[in-house]
Design a protein around this motif. Structure first.
Motif, PDB file in Angstrom:
ATOM      1  N   UNK A  69      43.784  25.456  39.944  1.00  0.00           N
ATOM      2  CA  UNK A  69      42.690  26.387  40.244  1.00  0.00           C
ATOM      3  C   UNK A  69      43.218  27.772  40.596  1.00  0.00           C
ATOM      4  N   UNK A  70      44.299  27.831  41.391  1.00  0.00           N
ATOM      5  CA  UNK A  70      44.856  29.129  41.762  1.00  0.00           C
ATOM      6  C   UNK A  70      45.477  29.834  40.566  1.00  0.00           C
ATOM      7  N   UNK A  71      46.081  29.058  39.675  1.00  0.00           N
ATOM      8  CA  UNK A  71      46.646  29.656  38.469  1.00  0.00           C
ATOM      9  C   UNK A  71      45.544  30.263  37.603  1.00  0.00           C
ATOM     10  N   UNK A  72      44.444  29.556  37.459  1.00  0.00           N
ATOM     11  CA  UNK A  72      43.322  30.080  36.688  1.00  0.00           C
ATOM     12  C   UNK A  72      42.712  31.294  37.369  1.00  0.00           C
ATOM     13  N   UNK A  73      42.657  31.266  38.701  1.00  0.00           N
ATOM     14  CA  UNK A  73      42.134  32.416  39.435  1.00  0.00           C
ATOM     15  C   UNK A  73      43.004  33.647  39.208  1.00  0.00           C
ATOM     16  N   UNK A  74      44.315  33.470  39.235  1.00  0.00           N
ATOM     17  CA  UNK A  74      45.233  34.592  39.000  1.00  0.00           C
ATOM     18  C   UNK A  74      45.030  35.171  37.612  1.00  0.00           C
ATOM     19  N   UNK A  75      44.877  34.297  36.611  1.00  0.00           N
ATOM     20  CA  UNK A  75      44.651  34.792  35.241  1.00  0.00           C
ATOM     21  C   UNK A  75      43.317  35.518  35.139  1.00  0.00           C
ATOM     22  N   UNK A  76      42.305  35.007  35.837  1.00  0.00           N
ATOM     23  CA  UNK A  76      40.996  35.641  35.810  1.00  0.00           C
ATOM     24  C   UNK A  76      41.050  37.041  36.402  1.00  0.00           C
ATOM     25  N   UNK A  77      41.760  37.208  37.517  1.00  0.00           N
ATOM     26  CA  UNK A  77      41.889  38.521  38.146  1.00  0.00           C
ATOM     27  C   UNK A  77      42.645  39.495  37.248  1.00  0.00           C
ATOM     28  N   UNK A  78      43.650  38.981  36.562  1.00  0.00           N
ATOM     29  CA  UNK A  78      44.457  39.840  35.700  1.00  0.00           C
ATOM     30  C   UNK A  78      43.651  40.385  34.525  1.00  0.00           C
ATOM     31  N   UNK A  79      42.628  39.656  34.102  1.00  0.00           N
ATOM     32  CA  UNK A  79      41.837  40.083  32.944  1.00  0.00           C
ATOM     33  C   UNK A  79      40.831  41.182  33.275  1.00  0.00           C
ATOM     34  N   UNK A  80      40.580  41.430  34.540  1.00  0.00           N
ATOM     35  CA  UNK A  80      39.543  42.396  34.907  1.00  0.00           C
ATOM     36  C   UNK A  80      39.964  43.822  34.547  1.00  0.00           C
ATOM     37  N   UNK A  81      39.043  44.630  34.016  1.00  0.00           N
ATOM     38  CA  UNK A  81      39.418  45.940  33.458  1.00  0.00           C
ATOM     39  C   UNK A  81      39.487  47.077  34.465  1.00  0.00           C
ATOM     40  N   UNK A  82      39.011  46.889  35.691  1.00  0.00           N
ATOM     41  CA  UNK A  82      38.978  47.989  36.645  1.00  0.00           C
ATOM     42  C   UNK A  82      39.120  47.466  38.059  1.00  0.00           C
ATOM     43  N   UNK A  83      39.310  48.381  39.010  1.00  0.00           N
ATOM     44  CA  UNK A  83      39.433  47.990  40.406  1.00  0.00           C
ATOM     45  C   UNK A  83      38.150  47.334  40.897  1.00  0.00           C
ATOM     46  N   UNK A  84      36.993  47.913  40.599  1.00  0.00           N
ATOM     47  CA  UNK A  84      35.737  47.332  41.057  1.00  0.00           C
ATOM     48  C   UNK A  84      35.509  45.956  40.446  1.00  0.00           C
ATOM     49  N   UNK A  85      35.829  45.805  39.167  1.00  0.00           N
ATOM     50  CA  UNK A  85      35.680  44.496  38.528  1.00  0.00           C
ATOM     51  C   UNK A  85      36.604  43.469  39.170  1.00  0.00           C
ATOM     52  N   UNK A  86      37.790  43.884  39.571  1.00  0.00           N
ATOM     53  CA  UNK A  86      38.728  42.984  40.247  1.00  0.00           C
ATOM     54  C   UNK A  86      38.169  42.536  41.592  1.00  0.00           C
ATOM     55  N   UNK A  87      37.579  43.451  42.339  1.00  0.00           N
ATOM     56  CA  UNK A  87      36.994  43.102  43.632  1.00  0.00           C
ATOM     57  C   UNK A  87      35.802  42.163  43.462  1.00  0.00           C
ATOM     58  N   UNK A  88      34.963  42.451  42.453  1.00  0.00           N
ATOM     59  CA  UNK A  88      33.825  41.568  42.180  1.00  0.00           C
ATOM     60  C   UNK A  88      34.300  40.154  41.841  1.00  0.00           C
ATOM     61  N   UNK A  89      35.352  40.077  41.024  1.00  0.00           N
ATOM     62  CA  UNK A  89      35.885  38.763  40.647  1.00  0.00           C
ATOM     63  C   UNK A  89      36.471  38.038  41.859  1.00  0.00           C
ATOM     64  N   UNK A  90      37.094  38.789  42.755  1.00  0.00           N
ATOM     65  CA  UNK A  90      37.729  38.179  43.925  1.00  0.00           C
ATOM     66  C   UNK A  90      36.717  37.428  44.792  1.00  0.00           C
ATOM     67  N   UNK A  91      35.565  38.040  45.043  1.00  0.00           N
ATOM     68  CA  UNK A  91      34.581  37.372  45.908  1.00  0.00           C
ATOM     69  C   UNK A  91      33.944  36.184  45.193  1.00  0.00           C
TER      70      UNK A  91
END
Length: 290
Positions: A69-91
């Motif tokens: 699950x953490x590996x998939x989460x890391x890949x998901x965060x890496x795919x985000x195109x911007x800082x705001x998208x990364x924060x949205x994905x994090x929550x």
């Protein structure tokens, strides 16, 4: 009278009088980075709402092990195109990967040590964060400034934050919290704040999952912020170069003299050189001082 036009005319006359004796100097650009977050109409504007989904095996329907699950989460965060998208994905990932979490928010340190919540999944999380900022106490603030992990199993019986806890339980319905500092080797970025409506919601496994996720989030946020700052710096240098080109063509100036005109107007109008340059490039008119 346009101040920029006056300065440009003066520079043009000076350049014409001394053109044969003055050695040209290399072009200068404003290389100061703008470290602010992307402008938002409100410091607590809601993040884009997206459905959260728990990672499950497509065949068995069971949740993968924590490492998967953490590996998939890391890949998901890496795919985000911007800082705001990364924060949205994090929550979203916090709610879907930490079992006891009902709502999540991210507290981010701004310039001048101000803190805001740019992303959250639920009004309970936003309300709990905002209340802490207003009162100056709470687990999120402790996680941001003092401790790597802050856990409260029962907010109704909590004594560490005597003003915040009775209000957050009454007004937001929060009963337990887990706050995790977001940090890298160089910086403390903020905190990942996990809320639950049930007391005792976060066990040791949730704590471990949360800490692992916070590590990935911190790295992703740091990388996204660096990319954003670099992009903004390149854009600023480009627009300044374009404005200098306009002044050089219109007033027969050299590169250094054209930049000097922008810098003088910037100083007199108390505006950034980049903003003065943007006005000139956008309107093709010489801006007035305020």
């Amino acid at each position: 009278t346009a101040v920029l036009a006056q300065h440009a005319d003066e520079a043009s006359r000076a350049a014409g009088a001394h053109r044969r004796t003055v050695t040209s100097r290399p072009q200068r650009h404003d290389q100061r980075h703008d470290h602010r977050e992307p402008h938002r109409s409100s410091p607590l504007m809601p993040a884009a709402r997206r459905d959260t989904a728990t990672y499950r095996d497509r065949v068995t329907g069971r949740r993968p092990n924590p490492a998967a699950r953490m590996a998939e989460a890391a890949r998901s965060l890496q795919r985000e195109p911007s800082l705001q998208a990364t924060l949205d994905a994090a929550v979203r990932l916090a709610v879907s990967n930490v079992r006891g979490c009902d709502a999540a928010a991210v507290s981010i340190i701004q310039r001048r040590r101000e803190i805001r919540t740019p992303a959250y999944t639920d009004d309970m999380a936003l309300g709990g964060d905002v209340l802490q900022y207003a009162l100056g106490e709470g687990p999120c603030l402790d996680a941001v400034w003092e401790q790597r992990v802050v856990h409260s199993a029962d907010l109704a019986a909590e004594s560490r934050w005597p003003v915040w806890t009775p209000r957050v339980t009454r007004e937001q319905g929060a009963r337990s919290m887990l706050c995790l500092q977001l940090f890298t080797g160089a910086d403390t970025l903020g905190a990942l704040n996990l809320y639950s409506r049930a007391p005792g919601a976060f066990d040791d496994q949730d704590r471990d999952d949360g800490m692992a996720l916070a590590t990935h989030v911190a790295i992703a946020v740091s990388t996204s912020r660096q990319v954003q700052q670099l992009t903004e710096a390149i854009q600023a240098r480009t627009v300044i170069a374009q404005a200098c080109g306009i002044l050089m063509e219109r007033y027969d100036l050299g590169p250094a003299a054209a930049f000097s005109v922008l810098a003088r107007v910037s100083s007199e109008s108390n505006r950034k050189v980049r903003d003065v340059a943007q006005d000139l490039v956008r309107t093709r008119h010489l801006p007035h001082s305020s």
